[in-house]
Each structure stands twice: as C-alpha cells, then as structure tokens.
Enzyme design. Structure first.
Site, PDB file in Angstrom:
ATOM      1  N   CYS A 125       6.197  -0.245   7.024  1.00  0.00           N
ATOM      2  CA  CYS A 125       5.368   1.014   6.521  1.00  0.00           C
ATOM      3  C   CYS A 125       6.876   1.619   5.784  1.00  0.00           C
ATOM      4  CB  CYS A 125       5.087   2.633   7.381  1.00  0.00           C
ATOM      5  SG  CYS A 125       4.840   3.588   6.574  1.00  0.00           S
ATOM      6  N   LEU A 126       6.158   1.639   4.549  1.00  0.00           N
ATOM      7  CA  LEU A 126       8.025   2.005   3.378  1.00  0.00           C
ATOM      8  C   LEU A 126       7.829   3.272   3.897  1.00  0.00           C
ATOM      9  CD1 LEU A 126       6.135   1.067   0.143  1.00  0.00           C
ATOM     10  CD2 LEU A 126       7.770  -0.072   1.401  1.00  0.00           C
TER      11      LEU A 126
ATOM     12  N   HIS B  95      -4.342   1.252   7.361  1.00  0.00           N
ATOM     13  CA  HIS B  95      -3.301   2.456   7.255  1.00  0.00           C
ATOM     14  C   HIS B  95      -2.486   3.493   6.329  1.00  0.00           C
ATOM     15  CE1 HIS B  95       1.559   1.439   8.094  1.00  0.00           C
ATOM     16  NE2 HIS B  95       1.659   2.199   7.265  1.00  0.00           N
ATOM     17  N   GLU B  96      -3.586   2.741   5.179  1.00  0.00           N
ATOM     18  CA  GLU B  96      -2.906   3.899   4.474  1.00  0.00           C
ATOM     19  C   GLU B  96      -3.942   4.929   4.328  1.00  0.00           C
ATOM     20  OE1 GLU B  96      -0.433   3.895   3.033  1.00  0.00           O
ATOM     21  OE2 GLU B  96       0.131   1.858   2.822  1.00  0.00           O
TER      22      GLU B  96
ATOM     23  N   GLY C  74       0.674  -1.068  -0.165  1.00  0.00           N
ATOM     24  CA  GLY C  74       0.094   0.056  -0.012  1.00  0.00           C
ATOM     25  C   GLY C  74       1.171   1.212  -0.091  1.00  0.00           C
TER      26      GLY C  74
ATOM     27  N   GLN D 131       2.625   9.474   1.393  1.00  0.00           N
ATOM     28  CA  GLN D 131       4.073   8.642   0.898  1.00  0.00           C
ATOM     29  C   GLN D 131       5.293   9.072  -0.430  1.00  0.00           C
ATOM     30  OE1 GLN D 131       2.338   5.248   2.372  1.00  0.00           O
ATOM     31  NE2 GLN D 131       4.231   5.239   3.207  1.00  0.00           N
TER      32      GLN D 131
ATOM     33  N   HIS E  89      -2.452   8.034   6.683  1.00  0.00           N
ATOM     34  CA  HIS E  89      -1.760   8.082   6.052  1.00  0.00           C
ATOM     35  C   HIS E  89      -2.167   9.761   5.558  1.00  0.00           C
ATOM     36  CE1 HIS E  89       2.276   6.668   5.920  1.00  0.00           C
ATOM     37  NE2 HIS E  89       1.757   5.487   5.200  1.00  0.00           N
TER      38      HIS E  89
END
Length: 186
Positions: A111-112, A153-154, A45, A50, A157
């Site tokens: 997380c990226l 999670h996304e 995701g 991000q 953000h």
C-alpha cells in the site's frame, strides 16, 4: 500536481469516508492530481483518504504489464458485456458498493500509505461492484483477479481499513514493530 500520500499512523486513514455529494471542477482536479500522484508513486490504486480527503473517491489503473506474461488479458463483465479490464482503465469512481464473493485467495499486498511493508492477505477472489462515474453514469462490474483485489483494497480505505488489518494473527505479530515505527514517524 503531485499530492503528499498520507502515511500509516495518520488518523484520516481510519475514518469512514463521506459520500461525494457533488461533482465539480475541484473534484475533477482532485482526480487528476490523484492519478498523477498514483503514477508517480508506481501504484495501481489510490483512495481519497490516502491524499488527505475524507470522501468516497477512488482511482485505479492496472497497467497491462501487471498482467502475467503470455497470459490472456484479464477480463471483466462490465454492464453485461465481457471485455478486457484495460478497456476501463483508468477507473475513476465515487460512492462505490462492492460485494466480494467466491473462495478466499491469498495474495501479497502492499500500500502506498504503508511504506515498505508487504504481507499476504486472504480476500474473496471475485467482486460485483457498482461504480458511479463522475459523468453520472454507472459501471456494473463483475470481476476476478487483480481488479477484484484492487477494488476490495481501495474500498477498504473508504471504510477506514488498511490491508494490515486483514493479515493473519501471526503476521500481525510479525509486523507489529514495523507498524509501530511507521506510526511514530508519520
């Protein structure tokens, strides 16, 4: 095009994102770039902040190999029809609304944008989501499992939250030095 992934410490990750007002060629190109970036980084995701864009846009692609071996495929109710989640992948949406529900479930997240840190996060185990598509259609999704976790999670953000904000107090103490180093290095 592979985009640079915004890292912990960058203030763009802490901003409430603006709604997408118009779907145009530049937004479609951003989606293509976000998907390419997510795949290159081995993520499942990626939210627009991000990659440095303060808009309510998310891409998700949960590959079949993320599902447990020998398990039934993960299912979701999509616009009233039960189907495997792989049927709606990759999932691209703008301006989502989600309603998490159910019992809290502890799961290790990463997380990226928070490199090399993983921690247990308790989240509700199900989500009802309204996910506007780029073509103007809307997916109504009711799901559990990894998709429910990924949606939460996304969408966090998009509201300026990171998974490390949702860990236990004890975990926050443990992660404090690592997060400080990440913030300094951003």
């Amino acid at each position: 095009m592979i985009l640079p992934i915004t890292q912990y410490g960058n203030p763009v990750l802490r901003v409430q994102c603006a709604p997408v007002e118009q779907v145009d060629d530049s937004l479609k190109q951003l989606v293509a770039d976000m998907l390419e970036t997510m795949y290159e980084a081995n993520g499942i995701g990626l939210a627009a902040p991000q990659v440095g864009h303060n808009i309510r846009l998310v891409v998700i692609d949960i590959p079949e190999d993320e599902e447990e071996e020998d398990a039934e495929p993960e299912m979701a109710t999509v616009n009233g029809e039960v189907k495997p989640i792989r049927d709606i992948m990759p999932l691209v949406f703008i301006n989502p609304t989600i309603e998490p529900y159910g019992k809290q479930f502890l799961f290790t997240e990463g997380c990226l944008s928070v490199r090399n840190i993983r921690a247990n996060v308790a989240r509700p185990d199900h989500v009802k989501a309204t996910l506007p598509q780029l073509d103007g259609s809307v997916l109504e999704v009711d799901c559990g499992g990894l998709l429910a976790r990924c949606l939460q999670h996304e969408c966090d953000h998009l509201n300026g939250y990171l998974f490390v904000d949702r860990v236990s107090s004890a975990a926050k103490i443990t992660l404090k030095k690592k997060l400080k180093r990440l913030a300094e290095g951003y």
